[in-house]
Design an enzyme around this catalytic site. Structure first.
Site, PDB file in Angstrom:
ATOM      1  N   TYR A   1       0.822  -1.220   0.000  1.00  0.00           N
ATOM      2  CA  TYR A   1       0.000   0.000   0.000  1.00  0.00           C
ATOM      3  C   TYR A   1       0.854   1.267   0.000  1.00  0.00           C
ATOM      4  O   TYR A   1       0.319   2.368  -0.027  1.00  0.00           O
ATOM      5  CB  TYR A   1      -1.097  -0.024   1.054  1.00  0.00           C
ATOM      6  CG  TYR A   1      -0.782  -0.431   2.481  1.00  0.00           C
ATOM      7  CD1 TYR A   1       0.378  -0.030   3.125  1.00  0.00           C
ATOM      8  CD2 TYR A   1      -1.722  -1.182   3.197  1.00  0.00           C
ATOM      9  CE1 TYR A   1       0.617  -0.387   4.441  1.00  0.00           C
ATOM     10  CE2 TYR A   1      -1.496  -1.544   4.515  1.00  0.00           C
ATOM     11  CZ  TYR A   1      -0.309  -1.145   5.131  1.00  0.00           C
ATOM     12  OH  TYR A   1      -0.092  -1.484   6.439  1.00  0.00           O
TER      13      TYR A   1
ATOM     14  N   LYS B   1       4.830   3.550   5.199  1.00  0.00           N
ATOM     15  CA  LYS B   1       5.509   2.601   4.311  1.00  0.00           C
ATOM     16  C   LYS B   1       5.888   3.252   2.975  1.00  0.00           C
ATOM     17  O   LYS B   1       6.872   2.849   2.352  1.00  0.00           O
ATOM     18  CB  LYS B   1       4.638   1.365   4.081  1.00  0.00           C
ATOM     19  CG  LYS B   1       4.447   0.477   5.314  1.00  0.00           C
ATOM     20  CD  LYS B   1       5.718  -0.233   5.735  1.00  0.00           C
ATOM     21  CE  LYS B   1       5.428  -1.350   6.739  1.00  0.00           C
ATOM     22  NZ  LYS B   1       6.656  -1.997   7.237  1.00  0.00           N
TER      23      LYS B   1
HETATM   24  C1  HXC Z   1      -7.307   3.061  17.198  1.00  0.00           C
HETATM   25  C2  HXC Z   1      -5.400   2.804  18.471  1.00  0.00           C
HETATM   26  C3  HXC Z   1      -5.471   1.400  18.335  1.00  0.00           C
HETATM   27  C4  HXC Z   1      -6.555   0.858  17.555  1.00  0.00           C
HETATM   28  C5  HXC Z   1      -3.745   1.880  19.550  1.00  0.00           C
HETATM   29  N1  HXC Z   1      -4.314   3.052  19.243  1.00  0.00           N
HETATM   30  N2  HXC Z   1      -4.417   0.851  19.011  1.00  0.00           N
HETATM   31  N3  HXC Z   1      -6.306   3.624  17.910  1.00  0.00           N
HETATM   32  N4  HXC Z   1      -7.442   1.735  17.008  1.00  0.00           N
HETATM   33  N5  HXC Z   1      -6.696  -0.447  17.385  1.00  0.00           N
HETATM   34  C6  HXC Z   1      -3.895   4.386  19.659  1.00  0.00           C
HETATM   35  C7  HXC Z   1      -3.923   4.536  21.174  1.00  0.00           C
HETATM   36  O1  HXC Z   1      -5.249   4.807  21.630  1.00  0.00           O
HETATM   37  C8  HXC Z   1      -2.990   5.716  21.372  1.00  0.00           C
HETATM   38  O2  HXC Z   1      -3.597   6.945  21.056  1.00  0.00           O
HETATM   39  C9  HXC Z   1      -1.927   5.483  20.323  1.00  0.00           C
HETATM   40  O3  HXC Z   1      -2.517   4.611  19.342  1.00  0.00           O
HETATM   41  C10 HXC Z   1      -0.688   4.814  20.889  1.00  0.00           C
HETATM   42  O4  HXC Z   1      -1.100   3.634  21.563  1.00  0.00           O
HETATM   43  P1  HXC Z   1      -0.176   2.924  22.669  1.00  0.00           P
HETATM   44  O5  HXC Z   1      -0.838   1.654  23.039  1.00  0.00           O
HETATM   45  O6  HXC Z   1       0.163   3.887  23.752  1.00  0.00           O
HETATM   46  O7  HXC Z   1       1.180   2.700  21.836  1.00  0.00           O
HETATM   47  P2  HXC Z   1       2.372   1.705  22.052  1.00  0.00           P
HETATM   48  O8  HXC Z   1       2.325   1.034  23.399  1.00  0.00           O
HETATM   49  O9  HXC Z   1       3.575   2.437  21.668  1.00  0.00           O
HETATM   50  O10 HXC Z   1       2.060   0.497  21.002  1.00  0.00           O
HETATM   51  C11 HXC Z   1       2.119   0.702  19.638  1.00  0.00           C
HETATM   52  C12 HXC Z   1       0.962   0.028  18.895  1.00  0.00           C
HETATM   53  C13 HXC Z   1       0.870  -1.475  19.227  1.00  0.00           C
HETATM   54  C14 HXC Z   1       1.194   0.265  17.414  1.00  0.00           C
HETATM   55  C15 HXC Z   1      -0.355   0.677  19.304  1.00  0.00           C
HETATM   56  O11 HXC Z   1      -0.163  -2.095  18.469  1.00  0.00           O
HETATM   57  C16 HXC Z   1       2.140  -2.208  18.937  1.00  0.00           C
HETATM   58  O12 HXC Z   1       3.031  -2.261  19.797  1.00  0.00           O
HETATM   59  N6  HXC Z   1       2.302  -2.772  17.721  1.00  0.00           N
HETATM   60  C17 HXC Z   1       3.558  -3.475  17.298  1.00  0.00           C
HETATM   61  C18 HXC Z   1       3.244  -4.676  16.473  1.00  0.00           C
HETATM   62  C19 HXC Z   1       2.452  -4.341  15.240  1.00  0.00           C
HETATM   63  O13 HXC Z   1       1.778  -3.333  15.139  1.00  0.00           O
HETATM   64  N7  HXC Z   1       2.503  -5.249  14.246  1.00  0.00           N
HETATM   65  C20 HXC Z   1       1.795  -5.066  13.012  1.00  0.00           C
HETATM   66  C21 HXC Z   1       2.734  -5.124  11.905  1.00  0.00           C
HETATM   67  S1  HXC Z   1       1.825  -5.826  10.543  1.00  0.00           S
HETATM   68  P3  HXC Z   1      -4.248   7.931  22.183  1.00  0.00           P
HETATM   69  O14 HXC Z   1      -4.757   9.087  21.403  1.00  0.00           O
HETATM   70  O15 HXC Z   1      -5.329   7.129  22.852  1.00  0.00           O
HETATM   71  O16 HXC Z   1      -3.115   8.271  23.116  1.00  0.00           O
HETATM   72  C22 HXC Z   1       1.812  -4.701   9.294  1.00  0.00           C
HETATM   73  C23 HXC Z   1       1.097  -5.043   8.014  1.00  0.00           C
HETATM   74  C24 HXC Z   1       0.022  -6.085   8.150  1.00  0.00           C
HETATM   75  O17 HXC Z   1       2.329  -3.668   9.395  1.00  0.00           O
HETATM   76  C25 HXC Z   1      -0.925  -6.030   6.974  1.00  0.00           C
HETATM   77  C26 HXC Z   1      -1.936  -7.158   7.100  1.00  0.00           C
HETATM   78  C27 HXC Z   1      -3.172  -6.949   6.301  1.00  0.00           C
HETATM   79  P1  NAP Z   2       4.521  -8.596  13.937  1.00  0.00           P
HETATM   80  O1  NAP Z   2       4.672 -10.060  14.241  1.00  0.00           O
HETATM   81  O2  NAP Z   2       3.525  -7.817  14.687  1.00  0.00           O
HETATM   82  O3  NAP Z   2       5.975  -7.966  14.115  1.00  0.00           O
HETATM   83  C1  NAP Z   2       6.236  -6.647  14.400  1.00  0.00           C
HETATM   84  C2  NAP Z   2       7.523  -6.634  15.202  1.00  0.00           C
HETATM   85  O4  NAP Z   2       7.953  -5.286  15.367  1.00  0.00           O
HETATM   86  C3  NAP Z   2       7.360  -7.233  16.586  1.00  0.00           C
HETATM   87  O5  NAP Z   2       8.344  -8.236  16.766  1.00  0.00           O
HETATM   88  C4  NAP Z   2       7.609  -6.064  17.529  1.00  0.00           C
HETATM   89  O6  NAP Z   2       8.346  -6.503  18.679  1.00  0.00           O
HETATM   90  C5  NAP Z   2       8.463  -5.138  16.676  1.00  0.00           C
HETATM   91  N1  NAP Z   2       8.286  -3.741  17.071  1.00  0.00           N
HETATM   92  C6  NAP Z   2       7.140  -3.009  17.032  1.00  0.00           C
HETATM   93  N2  NAP Z   2       7.363  -1.781  17.499  1.00  0.00           N
HETATM   94  C7  NAP Z   2       8.677  -1.727  17.838  1.00  0.00           C
HETATM   95  C8  NAP Z   2       9.502  -0.703  18.383  1.00  0.00           C
HETATM   96  N3  NAP Z   2       9.011   0.500  18.686  1.00  0.00           N
HETATM   97  N4  NAP Z   2      10.818  -0.985  18.594  1.00  0.00           N
HETATM   98  C9  NAP Z   2      11.324  -2.220  18.295  1.00  0.00           C
HETATM   99  N5  NAP Z   2      10.584  -3.211  17.780  1.00  0.00           N
HETATM  100  C10 NAP Z   2       9.273  -2.969  17.559  1.00  0.00           C
HETATM  101  O7  NAP Z   2       4.235  -8.366  12.405  1.00  0.00           O
HETATM  102  P2  NAP Z   2       4.714  -9.106  11.064  1.00  0.00           P
HETATM  103  O8  NAP Z   2       3.498  -9.527  10.349  1.00  0.00           O
HETATM  104  O9  NAP Z   2       5.766 -10.118  11.356  1.00  0.00           O
HETATM  105  O10 NAP Z   2       5.332  -7.888  10.281  1.00  0.00           O
HETATM  106  C11 NAP Z   2       6.709  -7.784  10.002  1.00  0.00           C
HETATM  107  C12 NAP Z   2       6.920  -6.768   8.906  1.00  0.00           C
HETATM  108  O11 NAP Z   2       6.227  -7.177   7.730  1.00  0.00           O
HETATM  109  C13 NAP Z   2       6.391  -5.363   9.252  1.00  0.00           C
HETATM  110  O12 NAP Z   2       7.266  -4.404   8.706  1.00  0.00           O
HETATM  111  C14 NAP Z   2       5.062  -5.324   8.538  1.00  0.00           C
HETATM  112  O13 NAP Z   2       4.650  -4.021   8.238  1.00  0.00           O
HETATM  113  C15 NAP Z   2       5.392  -6.123   7.281  1.00  0.00           C
HETATM  114  N6  NAP Z   2       4.205  -6.690   6.614  1.00  0.00           N
HETATM  115  C16 NAP Z   2       3.617  -7.811   7.092  1.00  0.00           C
HETATM  116  C17 NAP Z   2       2.550  -8.364   6.396  1.00  0.00           C
HETATM  117  C18 NAP Z   2       1.901  -9.634   6.830  1.00  0.00           C
HETATM  118  O14 NAP Z   2       1.002 -10.139   6.143  1.00  0.00           O
HETATM  119  N7  NAP Z   2       2.288 -10.240   7.947  1.00  0.00           N
HETATM  120  C19 NAP Z   2       2.072  -7.746   5.240  1.00  0.00           C
HETATM  121  C20 NAP Z   2       2.686  -6.584   4.790  1.00  0.00           C
HETATM  122  C21 NAP Z   2       3.766  -6.069   5.473  1.00  0.00           C
HETATM  123  P3  NAP Z   2       8.126  -5.845  20.161  1.00  0.00           P
HETATM  124  O15 NAP Z   2       6.659  -5.778  20.368  1.00  0.00           O
HETATM  125  O16 NAP Z   2       8.862  -6.806  21.041  1.00  0.00           O
HETATM  126  O17 NAP Z   2       8.788  -4.501  20.104  1.00  0.00           O
END
Ligand code: HXC
Ligand code: NAP
Length: 295
Positions: free
Chosen positions: A166, A181
C-alpha cells in the site's frame, strides 16, 4: 494437461531447504529489528540456517524470549537486545552490544513496524504519530546508525527495509501505516544512491499477505472479517513466511550485490489485482462493522 479448475501457484520447497550455498553467511552478523515474532523471526531463521550470527532487537521480553528459542533451536550464535526503535540512543546501545558480542553487523533488516486498522476520521493524533514514529522514523534511525558506523569504518553493508504494497496504492483503513511505508520505500531509493559509493546496498522487501500466529489481535480480527484468504489472492494461496526469508537472504547475499535501490514484492501478484467488473464500494466503517461517524 489442462484442468477445469485453476490450482494457483504451487507450494514452495519445505522449511529448512535453501537456494543459497550452505555457509553463505558464515562469520557474518545480521541485525533484525522485530525478529522475535512473525516475519522477522522467519527472516532471522533463514539467515541463521545459512550460518549467520543473529542480533535481534525489540521491546518486549516475551518476544526476545521467542527469538532466543528459535535461534537456539537452529544452533545459531545470537544476541537479543531490548530496544525501542523510536529512541536513537537505544539503537546506538544495541549496535554497541552487537559489535561487542560479534562485530559491526554486515546486514540490517528493518523489519519492525506498527499497525492497526482504523478509519482515518477516527484516528487520534497520537495514534497517527505512534505508527509513523515506529514504522518510518524508527526505520530511518536504524538505517542511520548502521550507515554512519559503516562509513566511519570504511566497510560495506546491506540494508533491507520491509515494506508493504500500500506504499504504492494507498491503504484504506491503514492511512498511518500506508503513508509511513510509502516513506520507507522512498527512503530505500535515496539511501541507495547516497551510500552506494561507500559500498552500502539498500533495498526494500514487501510481503503480500503472510498470516502467522504472532499477528496482533487487531490485525487478526481484521483478517477474520473475510473467511478464506487464499481465494482472494491471484496465487490462490497466501505467502509462507519462509518465502520471505529466502528473498531476504538472497537480497543481502554476494549474488545480489548489484541490486540496490530496488523494492522486491513477494506477494503472488496480489497488489496488481484488478477486476473487470468492479464490486460495489463498501466503506471502511462498514467493512469494520462500525456505526456512523461520531465526532
Ligand atoms: C485506534 C489505536 C489502536 C486501535 C492503539 N491506538 N491501538 N487507535 N485503534 N486499534 C492508539 C492509542 O489509543 C494511542 O492513542 C496510540 O494509538 C498509541 O497507543 P499505545 O498503546 O500507547 O502505543 P504503544 O504502546 O507504543 O504500542 C504501539 C501500537 C501497538 C502500534 C499501538 O499495536 C504495537 O506495539 N504494535 C507493534 C506490532 C504491530 O503493530 N505489528 C503489526 C505489523 S503488521 P491515544 O490518542 O489514545 O493516546 C503490518 C502489516 C500487516 O504492518 C498487513 C496485514 C493486512
Ligand atoms: P509482527 O509479528 O507484529 O511484528 C512486528 C515486530 O515489530 C514485533 O516483533 C515487535 O516486537 C516489533 N516492534 C514493534 N514496534 C517496535 C519498536 N518501537 N521498537 C522495536 N521493535 C518494535 O508483524 P509481522 O506480520 O511479522 O510484520 C513484520 C513486517 O512485515 C512489518 O514491517 C510489517 O509491516 C510487514 N508486513 C507484514 C505483512 C503480513 O502479512 N504479515 C504484510 C505486509 C507487510 P516488540 O513488540 O517486542 O517490540
Amino acid at each position: 494437461m489442462a484442468t477445469d479448475e485453476p490450482t494457483g501457484i504451487p507450494e514452495p520447497p519445505a522449511l529448512g531447504s535453501s537456494a543459497l550455498p550452505a555457509g553463505t553467511y558464515e562469520g557474518r552478523t545480521v541485525f533484525v529489528t522485530g525478529g522475535g515474532t512473525g516475519l522477522g523471526r522467519a527472516i532471522a531463521s533463514e539467515f541463521a540456517r545459512l550460518g549467520a550470527n543473529l542480533v535481534i532487537a525489540s521491546r518486549k521480553p516475551e518476544h526476545l524470549e521467542q527469538a532466543t528459542e528459535a535461534m537456539t533451536e537452529l544452533g545459531a550464535p545470537h544476541l537479543t537486545v531490548t530496544c525501542d526503535i523510536r529512541e536513537p540512543e537505544q539503537i546506538a546501545a544495541a549496535f554497541d552490544a552487537a559489535t561487542e558480542r560479534f562485530a559491526l553487523p554486515d546486514v540490517l533488516v528493518n523489519n519492525a513496524a506498527a499497525n492497526f486498522p482504523v478509519p482515518a476520521e477516527d484516528m487520534s493524533p497520537n495514534a497517527w504519530r505512534t505508527v509513523v514514529d515506529i514504522t518510518l522514523n524508527g526505520t530511518y534511525f536504524c538505517a542511520r546508525e548502521f550507515g554512519r558506523r559503516h562509513l566511519a569504518a570504511g566497510t560495506p553493508g546491506s540494508i533491507i527495509n520491509v515494506g508493504a504494497s500500500y506504499a504504492w496504492t494507498g491503504g484504506p483503513g491503514f492511512a498511518h501505516s500506508a503513508a509511513a511505508k510509502a516513506g520507507v520505500k522512498n527512503m530505500v531509493e535515496t539511501l541507495a544512491v547516497e551510500w552506494g559509493p561507500y559500498g552500502i546496498q539498500v533495498n526494500g522487501l514487501v510481503p503480500g499477505l503472510f498470516p502467522h500466529e504472532d499477528m496482533t489481535a487487531d490485525i487478526q480480527s481484521n483478517l477474520r472479517r473475510t473467511d478464506d484468504k487464499d481465494v482472494c489472492q491471484p496465487a490462490l494461496r497466501v505467502g509462507r513466511p519462509r518465502e520471505l526469508g529466502w528473498a531476504a537472504t538472497f537480497l543481502a547475499s554476494p549474488w545480489a550485490q548489484f541490486i540496490s535501490g530496488h523494492t522486491l514484492v513477494v506477494d503472488g501478484a496480489n497488489w496488481q489485482r484488478r477486476s473487470m467488473t468492479n464490486p460495489a464500494v463498501v466503506t471502511i466503517r462498514d467493512q469494520m462493522g462500525k456505526g456512523p461517524f461520531e465526532p
